[in-house]
Design a protein around this motif. Structure first.
Motif, mmCIF file in Angstrom:
data_model
loop_
_atom_site.group_PDB
_atom_site.id
_atom_site.type_symbol
_atom_site.label_atom_id
_atom_site.label_comp_id
_atom_site.label_asym_id
_atom_site.label_seq_id
_atom_site.Cartn_x
_atom_site.Cartn_y
_atom_site.Cartn_z
ATOM 1 N N UNK A 87 25.979 2.119 41.485
ATOM 2 C CA UNK A 87 26.354 1.078 42.418
ATOM 3 C C UNK A 87 27.814 1.338 42.753
ATOM 4 N N UNK B 270 31.466 0.541 40.428
ATOM 5 C CA UNK B 270 31.336 -0.895 40.282
ATOM 6 C C UNK B 270 32.279 -1.477 39.222
ATOM 7 N N UNK C 237 36.148 -2.051 39.959
ATOM 8 C CA UNK C 237 36.635 -2.990 40.959
ATOM 9 C C UNK C 237 37.269 -4.237 40.350
ATOM 10 N N UNK C 238 36.519 -4.889 39.481
ATOM 11 C CA UNK C 238 36.903 -6.251 39.097
ATOM 12 C C UNK C 238 38.029 -6.322 38.082
ATOM 13 N N UNK D 282 43.738 -1.098 53.026
ATOM 14 C CA UNK D 282 42.351 -0.656 52.973
ATOM 15 C C UNK D 282 41.431 -1.776 52.538
ATOM 16 N N UNK D 283 40.217 -1.713 52.997
ATOM 17 C CA UNK D 283 39.203 -2.637 52.511
ATOM 18 C C UNK D 283 38.092 -1.843 51.846
ATOM 19 N N UNK D 284 37.531 -2.390 50.761
ATOM 20 C CA UNK D 284 36.420 -1.689 50.114
ATOM 21 C C UNK D 284 35.174 -2.545 50.181
ATOM 22 N N UNK E 125 31.342 1.385 45.548
ATOM 23 C CA UNK E 125 32.091 0.777 46.644
ATOM 24 C C UNK E 125 32.756 1.879 47.439
ATOM 25 N N UNK F 278 29.007 -13.023 45.883
ATOM 26 C CA UNK F 278 29.361 -12.155 44.760
ATOM 27 C C UNK F 278 30.808 -12.411 44.358
ATOM 28 N N UNK G 40 41.581 -5.410 48.036
ATOM 29 C CA UNK G 40 40.919 -4.573 49.029
ATOM 30 C C UNK G 40 39.541 -5.134 49.379
ATOM 31 N N UNK G 41 38.892 -5.714 48.383
ATOM 32 C CA UNK G 41 37.593 -6.342 48.631
ATOM 33 C C UNK G 41 37.757 -7.506 49.609
ATOM 34 N N UNK H 22 42.317 -3.499 43.890
ATOM 35 C CA UNK H 22 40.963 -3.280 44.403
ATOM 36 C C UNK H 22 40.314 -4.600 44.804
ATOM 37 N N UNK I 235 37.936 -9.816 55.333
ATOM 38 C CA UNK I 235 38.704 -10.202 56.520
ATOM 39 C C UNK I 235 38.411 -9.266 57.696
ATOM 40 N N UNK I 236 38.239 -7.971 57.385
ATOM 41 C CA UNK I 236 38.056 -7.012 58.480
ATOM 42 C C UNK I 236 36.773 -7.281 59.238
ATOM 43 N N UNK I 237 35.846 -7.994 58.617
ATOM 44 C CA UNK I 237 34.626 -8.352 59.340
ATOM 45 C C UNK I 237 34.394 -9.862 59.264
ATOM 46 N N UNK J 30 34.071 4.375 44.739
ATOM 47 C CA UNK J 30 34.687 3.768 43.572
ATOM 48 C C UNK J 30 33.571 3.080 42.801
ATOM 49 N N UNK K 10 40.261 -7.889 51.667
ATOM 50 C CA UNK K 10 40.656 -7.302 52.960
ATOM 51 C C UNK K 10 39.429 -6.892 53.772
ATOM 52 N N UNK K 11 38.477 -6.314 53.063
ATOM 53 C CA UNK K 11 37.269 -5.872 53.772
ATOM 54 C C UNK K 11 36.550 -7.080 54.374
ATOM 55 N N UNK L 258 42.592 -3.294 57.381
ATOM 56 C CA UNK L 258 43.008 -4.608 57.853
ATOM 57 C C UNK L 258 44.519 -4.637 57.896
ATOM 58 N N UNK M 40 37.036 0.014 55.421
ATOM 59 C CA UNK M 40 37.622 -0.727 56.527
ATOM 60 C C UNK M 40 39.136 -0.785 56.365
#
Lengths: 1131, 580
Positions: A755, B35, B38-39, A771-773, A757, B107, B47-48, B44, B53-55, B33, B50-51, A763, A761
């Motif tokens: 799984x 799983x 990330x947390x 960067x966005x992940x 990431x 999530x 960045x999550x 990171x 926001x980007x959408x 990257x 940010x992503x 921003x 993207x």
């Protein structure tokens, strides 16, 4: 008196006998060799035979001899000058030795004197052969051997020849040359019994094969004067599908090929895997043979990679021979297989007017203007043939190769170098391709037990061209600009510096193909491969081999983009107005001028450790092989660009450090495999083979990354059975083969078990780019490779001393665990798509036939062969949404159906009258209000009065051929030879509508092809009159064409049988007579003319039948034919 | 001799085995990257976010909503399923049904409390994502009415039936939106964020926007499918009140102000959309035109100023007529060959400054030149439209027969005789794809004034409505209204003009349930102007022409988008919207 007892080779090269003793040459450098050994060395490599009395000549004496390229007299004088021995040559090859001054007891007469000869005949294992016929050649004087294989024949002339023959054995002729005792071993007569072919991790005698394998020699592949080995495979091998979709120089990926219609095959070169791109770089001159492993039995040793079959490439190696240099030089010209015919200005204007008339709109061009187009004297009314402006008729290509091959007992080598250039047919002369090949294959015997070897291969290849390819790439290609240009725009203005608008805002195709205006693209690649090999003979007939391979592919791509302005011009007022600026589309970087550089590096390291063993126990032959293999590979790419590069300096620093970007990424892969193979045969009649591979691929999770791929095959040489031997003596070989096994294909779903990431993207916050992940996918913990279960049944037959041969294979492959998305099983509120899982099933089935006939009548030798393959794929299981009713099922059901079929409407010619239209089913949803005579009649299959999706049906076969065939004809007469290969394909349909720019008239303002003017259904009009017999339907203006049922309802009117046959290769050669050459040290010289794609027969007239069926069809660099002259010389 | 060869063999083999086995099967996907990583990493996690926001669920970042409303047509001919009334249950136009985003929000919200970062950061992140999720549901409800509300991460491996969630009612969805925004207002209390991120006032602004929608649905729409679509009419005042309060909260916060920098009303109005980070902006999507750019300028620049596409958005004549005269008069421009003008400005000079700031017409000045949209030259002494010269590239006495901004590829030439100016960056020469750096303004203060005006008026508070509406009219330099002249139509027209081409109009028509009855949006053709240069007089005249080749159709079921057969097949608990 004792005569030397050496086997005499009866050569066919007796034509030069009269000068033999003068032209024969040898080199020898030996210290302390006996005279006898020297003489036998000469006898073994020449036609000379020595006669002497042992008492009188001291042949056991050690001598030192050092001669180079010396005649027999020189050799003999060095040997005997000080010994007081004289020699005399009779009949050019009998040499009598005697002490100086003495008279010899040998004379021509005594040499030819008759005497009795006796001996024993045995088979290859040494058992006596009774009943063998022994005859003095050219006489009726003969006998047969007794139960112990002994014979005795009186009255044999000393210079006579004995012929030994026996059913099932290879005949043998032995010259008597004064001998009184001749013992002979007869070999079993079998088809190419000595022929050895490469199989996975080793070689096998062809006769022992149990799997489905086809093979072609490098010599054959060399006949096609093409730049890339993959282009010459077409038609050569049963089971191999080849399609060449482009003639562009350096387009190494334009050839698609697969085995039996499966996916991408694995390619192995001399034991290790190479990529298709690397395969295309191999110099055909270096290739000994290419073998295709088609069934599970032959491919199972490659396990999880081999599901789509394996192509084995074997390069040439040296032997225990004198150095043989081979120089080959080719010069060829390329020209398009199809030169499209376009409308001229007048015709184009008329078509535009008719299209408007058909739409009820007033014409665009007045009669006066059309007249001006016809006359062509007014510069404001030009007639430009853009195609002829962009492309020239011919483009040259050259290929030069030099290789040397040879060796001694202990060191064998093959060294080769090649250089080729290929220019494009772009008139700008700005596109070309160059390739440099170097190879060195060296084998060294260090001791009786230990061999080592080193193979090195290097390829440099460079492509240079304008920024744009001819093919449409991303959004644009030179061909796109060309096909959208119009003939009534001028190719130049009075002010030559102003680039004219050609009818499309893409740009002017003439300038698009010029580096000075459009910018350049350079591709420089370097490929190196090195293999280090060790082989060691262990006791008990066990061999150990190790191989270490390092392979690196380095590539640099530099694009220098430029923009140019193009103008319109008013001839009346002499005013230029800028129309637009050329620009770039579909790239992540920019529409502007720019410098973009990309570097990539791929490398892989392979290690193999092999043990093999073989043993013969009575009539049982047993051999076994074990391999341990490790592969490590990785890949990296880096890219950077800067925009607004306005200086003519092609380096990044020279562009402003303002708008720019860069990116890079990498990947890695590996593999571990354990291979085993056991072969067994009984008496050369019954064969069995068990292959397996235990394979691991890191792309899958730990518990499903190991897989076991077994296969079993067996063969029965029926022709070895007594009843066949006795009843069908003409059958040389009849073998029945069968195999069954499982393979994998692991180039799917890489790392989907994780799984992960992705950085996906960007921003911008507070002016800072972050960067966005994003989660890439749900993990699929069970992911694994596709499995291919393959069955193959085959038969090989050859008869009449191999004059006739036939081979047949039937295959069936079940492809299971194919990755597929389960469509309906998860409600989408879950918010994750289920990962693709291994569940789908397809199967392939088909057959291959190969027949051959060879014969010689006197000096005329010929050889004809043909092969044919048919393969189809069916969907067995894929998830489908539920069907609402039977009609939906009829249209949508995939399971149990052949894959890749055209679906659409049946047509029934063109409407000819209004009345016909009134009485026809509603095909435009408007009671045929938009239908006019000349439109396509669609068939109302369900007879409900309306043409809609319910009337759709299967209207054509697949878009790629299901049938492939090749026919080759070779003949030679004295010094002349001719070689011809026809290749073709069948059982597919090409959809004309997929080539928009050609088959939609006026599509986006594109240049209309002439057939629309000549052969379209045209109503009465003032410009061209009516043509109600036209084949192509009535056209309107572009937008209305696109939305009219003629075009937007795909019917079989637009499908064309793709079947084609083409003269793929033709070669005429003449080999110069030897005596003329030997003087200059040349042993063989052949001059030849050859061609590629010389003739093509197909219903597809406007484009090449091998055209690609994906992408923007027709926006391509057409396939080329090649006329070539060449010379090959060995010395 | 023998031993020597053994040595070579052994040396060779040891060389071969060097660095083997170990890493062969220990490979990774180098482009991703994992799983677990990330947390545990603050950067990171950021960045999550940010992503997300980007959408983020914006109304659309420089999207072409104008083409579906009565604002404009598009140079490509604008034939599409929405305009032609062909949206059907197999054809969800501009659908918004991406539960993978909902999953991404859920999530994060499930993880956020256990993250090893400061409490402030956790609160801020939670507020942002919670608000984003609420707005996402709003964008869905706008289209579909009630949708299944998913608040937790669903288990993909659960039995299929468990995940077959039915649609919640539209009222439930708006209640969910209301309570979630309220939660985020609390969580974002301390946030002092840049304009690209949410803060508590952003939450209030979103509340105003969403509650206005809910109120309108309650007032103008009927309950259907047992409430799956529609909101009880009784709740309309409740929601208008929430909308009014939220909008007032933003207006009165004094954190933002109506942009009023220049005396020149045209220049001033243009500045709202081209000046970065200006005081009116509440929430924006920022671009730098290099690594992150958009293509609005590239897509819409008049042909002679373009690099690649150009000319796409073509405001229609009906839109232009909606702009009031600044002096309050009601007369409209005169067309036809009898009326000669120096240029189109002369034709339209009485109109609202916002017209001149939003739309380009024949003779408009642009990047140091003019925009020439005329289609023909009339060489006749007395204007005669049936005898015109219009050969592209050819001149008449040195003047091009067809204006330079009416030539080029057909998909870049205006179909209405107008191009868009709003949001266009005059400093960007030859734009190119992804080269525009103007910000997309998702929420600006002007909208809050209009929401306040509309909801106050609907609640019967005319004085309040008038005050808020006149603030906007004053800024635009147009005659103010009074208690007698203010009507709901005036308020709606003000919204049409002030927020033109900002992704509101199509939806407002749907919200007020007037798409169908709006005569220009349904059943007639849109028009444009054909400008003709009258050579003898050196002036232009303008002829009315069709801007579209078809008649727009809006069917009543299109007030909701279809759920679609595919989604229902996928989840049989869903029911289709009415009349599909």
């Amino acid at each position: 008196m004792k005569l030397s007892l050496l086997l005499i080779v009866v050569g066919v090269l007796q034509s030069a006998a009269s000068v033999y003793s003068q032209t024969w040459r040898m080199s020898l450098n030996e210290k302390s060799m006996t005279v006898k050994e020297v003489l036998s060395r000469i006898e073994s490599t020449s036609d000379f035979r020595f006669f002497y009395e042992e008492k009188k000549i001291d042949v056991e004496k050690k001598v030192t001899i050092d001669v180079s390229n010396a005649s027999i007299t020189v050799v003999l004088s060095q040997l005997f000058d000080k010994e007081g021995v004289e020699y005399k040559i009779f009949n050019n090859n009998y040499i009598v030795l005697k002490p100086k001054g003495e008279n010899s007891s040998f004379t021509m007469e005594t040499l030819q004197q008759q005497k009795s000869v006796s001996g024993k005949v045995s088979d290859s294992s040494g058992s006596p052969l009774p009943g063998v016929s022994v005859v003095v050649k050219g006489t009726t004087n003969g006998t047969i051997t007794d139960t112990n294989g002994n014979y005795s024949l009186p009255n044999v002339p000393e210079n006579g020849t004995l012929q030994f023959s026996f059913v099932g054995m290879k005949g043998q002729e032995v010259a008597v040359t004064g001998k009184t005792s001749i013992n002979v071993k007869l070999e079993e007569e079998t088809v190419g019994i000595e022929e050895v072919v490469a199989v996975g991790y080793g070689v096998q005698k062809k006769i022992n094969l149990t799997g489905a394998l086809s093979t072609v020699s490098g010599e054959k592949l060399k006949e096609s004067p093409v730049m890339n080995i993959t282009q010459s495979l077409a038609g050569r091998l049963p089971g191999l599908f080849v399609k060449n979709t482009s003639g562009a120089p350096g387009k190494n990926d334009a050839v698609s090929y697969n085995i039996r219609g499966f996916g991408t095959p694995l390619i192995i070169q001399d034991g290790t895997a190479i990529t298709p791109a690397q395969f295309a770089l191999i110099n055909p001159n270096e290739i000994e043979s290419i073998n295709v492993l088609k069934d599970a039995a032959s491919a199972a040793v490659y396990g999880a990679r081999a599901g789509n079959g394996v192509i084995l490439v074997t390069t040439k190696r040296g032997g225990n021979t004198k150095p043989e240099f081979l120089f080959t030089s080719n010069y060829g010209v390329q020209s398009f297989t199809r030169d499209p015919e376009f409308t001229n200005s007048e015709q184009y204007a008329i078509i535009e007017n008719i299209s408007l008339q058909n739409d009820g709109i007033k014409p665009k061009w007045s009669d006066e203007q059309i007249n001006k187009f016809r006359e062509g004297s007014d510069p404001a009314y030009p007639n430009t043939n853009w195609w002829d402006m962009v492309f020239s008729k011919y483009a040259p290509q050259t290929k030069n190769d030099l290789s040397v091959k040879g060796g001694s007992e202990n060191v064998k080598y093959f060294l080769s170098g090649g250089f080729l250039t290929q220019e494009s047919q772009l008139s700008s002369g700005d596109m070309d391709y160059k390739r440099y090949n170097l190879r060195s294959n060296i084998d060294i015997k260090l001791s009786k037990r230990l061999d080592i070897g080193l193979d090195l291969n290097m390829v440099l290849h460079d492509y240079n061209g304008p920024t744009y390819d001819v093919e449409r790439e991303a959004n644009i290609g030179i061909s796109t600009a060309l096909l959208r240009s119009r003939p009534y725009y001028p190719s130049e203005f009075p002010d030559k510096t102003k680039i004219p608008y050609s009818g499309t805002d893409i740009g002017n195709p003439v300038y698009h193909s010029q580096i000075d205006y459009a910018g350049s693209k350079n591709d420089n690649n370097f490929f190196a491969d090195g293999k280090f090999k060790i082989a060691y003979k262990l006791p008990f007939n066990i061999n150990f081999k190790a191989l270490y391979d390092f392979n690196r592919f380095y590539s640099r791509n530099k694009i220098r983009r430029k923009n140019y302005d193009f103008y319109q011009y008013d001839w009346g007022s002499d005013v230029y107005s800028k129309f637009s600026t050329s620009w770039f589309r579909g790239d992540e970087t920019t529409n502007n001028s720019a410098i973009i550089e990309t570097y990539s590096l791929a490398q892989s390291i392979t290690q193999q450790y092999i043990l093999d063993w073989s043993k013969r126990i009575g009539s049982h032959n047993l051999s076994a092989l074990g391999v341990f293999e490790l592969i490590n590979s990785n890949y990296e790419i880096f890219k950077a660009w800067r925009e607004n590069a306005l200086f003519d300096i092609d380096y990044l620093f020279a562009a402003p450090d303002l708008n720019k970007g860069n990116t890079g990424s990498g990947s890695e892969d590996g593999r571990i495999g354990f291979v085993s193979r056991i072969n067994y045969d009984y008496k050369g009649k019954y064969f069995a083979e068990l292959n397996s591979r235990y394979d691991a691929s890191p792309r899958f999770p730990e518990d499903s990354r190991w897989g076991f791929f077994p296969s079993f095959s067996a063969a029965w040489r029926v022709s070895e059975e007594e009843f066949i031997k006795q009843n069908f003596p003409n059958v040389d070989n009849l073998k029945i083969r069968a195999s069954y096994g499982q393979l994998g294909y692991d180039n799917v779903g890489n790392f989907q078990y994780l799984s992960t990431f992705n950085i996906s993207s960007k921003y911008l916050v507070n002016g800072i780019l972050e960067n966005g992940i994003r989660i890439a996918n749900l993990a699929n913990p069970d992911i694994t490779w596709e499995k291919m279960t393959t069955e193959n049944i085959g038969m090989d037959l050859s008869m009449w001393q191999n004059k006739f041969s036939l081979s047949f294979d039937y295959f069936y492959r079940l492809r299971s665990d194919v990755l597929g998305t389960r469509s309906v099983s998860m409600p989408n509120v879950v918010g994750a798509s289920l990962p693709a899982v291994n569940y789908a099933k397809y199967d392939n089935r088909g057959f291959e036939i190969e027949v051959g006939h060879k014969h010689s009548i006197g000096d005329f030798i010929y050889n004809v062969g043909a092969n044919l393959t048919w393969s189809r794929q069916k969907t067995i299981l894929v998830d489908q949404s539920a069907f609402g009713n039977d009609e939906e099922r009829r249209r949508g059901e995939k399971n149990g159906k052949w894959t890749n079929r055209w679906w659409g409407y049946k047509s029934n010619g063109l409407f000819q009258s209004e009345e016909e239209i009134r009485n026809w089913a509603d095909q435009d949803g408007k009671n045929n209000a938009t239908i006019l005579p000349g439109d396509i009649k669609l068939v109302d299959l369900n007879e409900d009065g309306v043409i809609n999706v319910d009337d759709q049906t299967m209207i054509g076969r697949s878009s790629f051929p299901e049938l492939m065939f090749g026919i080759n004809l070779d003949a030679a007469y004295k010094g002349f030879d001719v070689k011809m290969l026809w290749q073709g394909a069948g059982q597919y349909n090409f959809n004309y509508l997929s080539a928009n720019d050609i088959f939609y008239p006026l599509y986006a303002g594109s240049w209309v092809w002439k057939f629309w003017y000549d052969d379209a259904w045209t109503p009465e009009n003032q410009w061209s009159g009516a043509n109600t017999n036209g084949h192509w339907p009535r056209y309107r203006t572009d937008t209305n064409n696109r939305t009219h049922p003629n075009w937007n309802k795909l019917s079989d009117y637009w499908l064309e049988d793709g079947d084609y046959i083409r003269l793929k290769t033709l070669e005429l050669g003449y080999t110069l007579k030897k005596p003329l050459l030997t003087k200059y040290g040349i042993s063989n010289c052949r001059i030849f003319i050859s061609g590629n794609n010389l003739l093509t027969f197909s219903k597809i007239k406007y484009i090449d039948p091998e055209i690609a069926t994906t992408g923007t069809i027709g926006n391509y660099y057409p396939q080329t034919k090649v006329y070539n002259v060449g010379l090959s010389m060995s010395f | 001799m023998k031993t020597k060869y053994y040595k070579i063999l052994i040396a060779g083999l040891s060389f071969l085995f060097l660095g083997s086995c170990n890493d062969v099967l220990d490979k990774e996907l180098l482009t991703s990257i994992s799983d677990q990583d990330i947390w545990n990493d603050k950067n990171l996690i950021q960045a999550y976010v940010n992503d997300l926001y980007s959408r983020a669920p914006y109304t659309g970042v420089f999207t072409d909503w104008y083409r579906y409303s009565d604002e404009a047509t598009a140079a490509d001919g604008n034939q599409n399923a929405l305009n032609q009334g062909n949206m059907s249950k197999t054809n969800d136009q501009l659908g918004y049904w991406d539960y993978s985003l909902v999953r991404a929000y859920n999530l994060f919200l499930e993880k956020v409390n256990s993250l090893q970062v400061s409490a402030d950061l956790k609160t801020k992140w939670e507020g942002e994502v919670r608000l984003m999720r609420a707005v996402y549901y709003f964008e869905m409800a706008k289209r579909y009415g009630g949708v299944p509300i998913v608040e937790k991460v669903l288990d993909p491996n659960a039995p299929v039936e468990e995940n077959m969630l039915p649609r919640n009612s539209e009222a439930e969805v708006f209640k969910f939106i209301e309570t979630e925004i309220d939660k985020s207002i609390k969580l974002l209390e301390n946030a002092n964020s840049p304009k690209e991120n949410y803060n508590y006032l952003t939450a209030h602004a979103y509340k105003a926007r969403t509650m206005l929608w809910a109120a309108s649905i309650a007032k103008y729409s009927a309950l259907q499918l047992n409430g799956t679509v529609g909101i009880p009419a009784s709740q309309s005042d409740y929601y208008y009140k929430l909308a009014l309060d939220a909008a007032e909260k933003v207006i009165n916060s004094n954190k933002y102000s109506l942009y009023n920098k220049y005396d020149d009303k045209i220049k001033n109005y243009q500045g709202i959309f081209t000046e970065k980070d200006n005081s009116e902006i509440i929430l924006q999507r920022a671009f730098n035109g290099n690594e992150l750019g958009h293509s609005f300028d590239n897509n819409n620049t008049p042909p002679s100023y373009r690099l690649t596409y150009g000319g796409r958005c073509n405001p229609v004549w009906e839109m232009i007529l909606s702009y009031e005269n600044t002096d309050g008069t009601a007369d409209q421009p005169l067309l036809g060959k009898e009326n000669l003008y120096d240029n189109a400005y002369a034709l339209l000079k009485k109109k609202d400054a916002r017209l001149h700031a939003s739309i380009m017409y024949q003779g408009a000045s642009w990047q140091g030149g003019t925009v020439d949209i005329y289609e023909a030259i009339d060489p006749n002494a007395n204007p005669n439209p049936s005898n015109l010269l219009s050969n592209i590239g050819e001149s008449y006495n040195g003047k091009l027969q067809v204006g330079k901004d009416f030539t080029g590829s057909s998909e870049a030439i205006t179909k209405s005789g107008f191009y868009i100016k709003k949001y266009m960056d005059e400093t960007l020469i030859k734009p190119g794809e992804n080269k525009s750096s103007t910000s997309w303004i998702e929420i600006r203060l002007g909208e809050m004034y209009l929401i306040a005006a509309e909801s106050a008026f609907e609640l019967g508070d005319k004085a309040k409505a008038l005050a808020r509406l006149n603030a906007i009219r004053q800024r635009a330099g147009i005659m103010l209204l009074n208690e007698n002249s203010i009507t709901i139509e005036k308020i709606r027209n003000e919204r049409k003009i002030e927020l033109a081409f900002e992704n509101f109009r199509y939806w407002d028509l749907r919200r007020w349930r007037i798409s169908e009855s709006n005569q220009v949006n349904n059943g007639v053709r849109f028009h444009g102007l054909k400008a003709v240069f009258h050579y003898p007089s050196g002036k232009y005249y303008f002829l009315l022409k069709d801007a579209e080749t078809f008649v727009r159709t809006f069917r009543p079921e299109h007030y909701y988008n279809p759920i679609t057969t595919a989604r229902i097949n996928n989840n049989t608990s869903l029911i289709e919207n009415p009349n599909y």
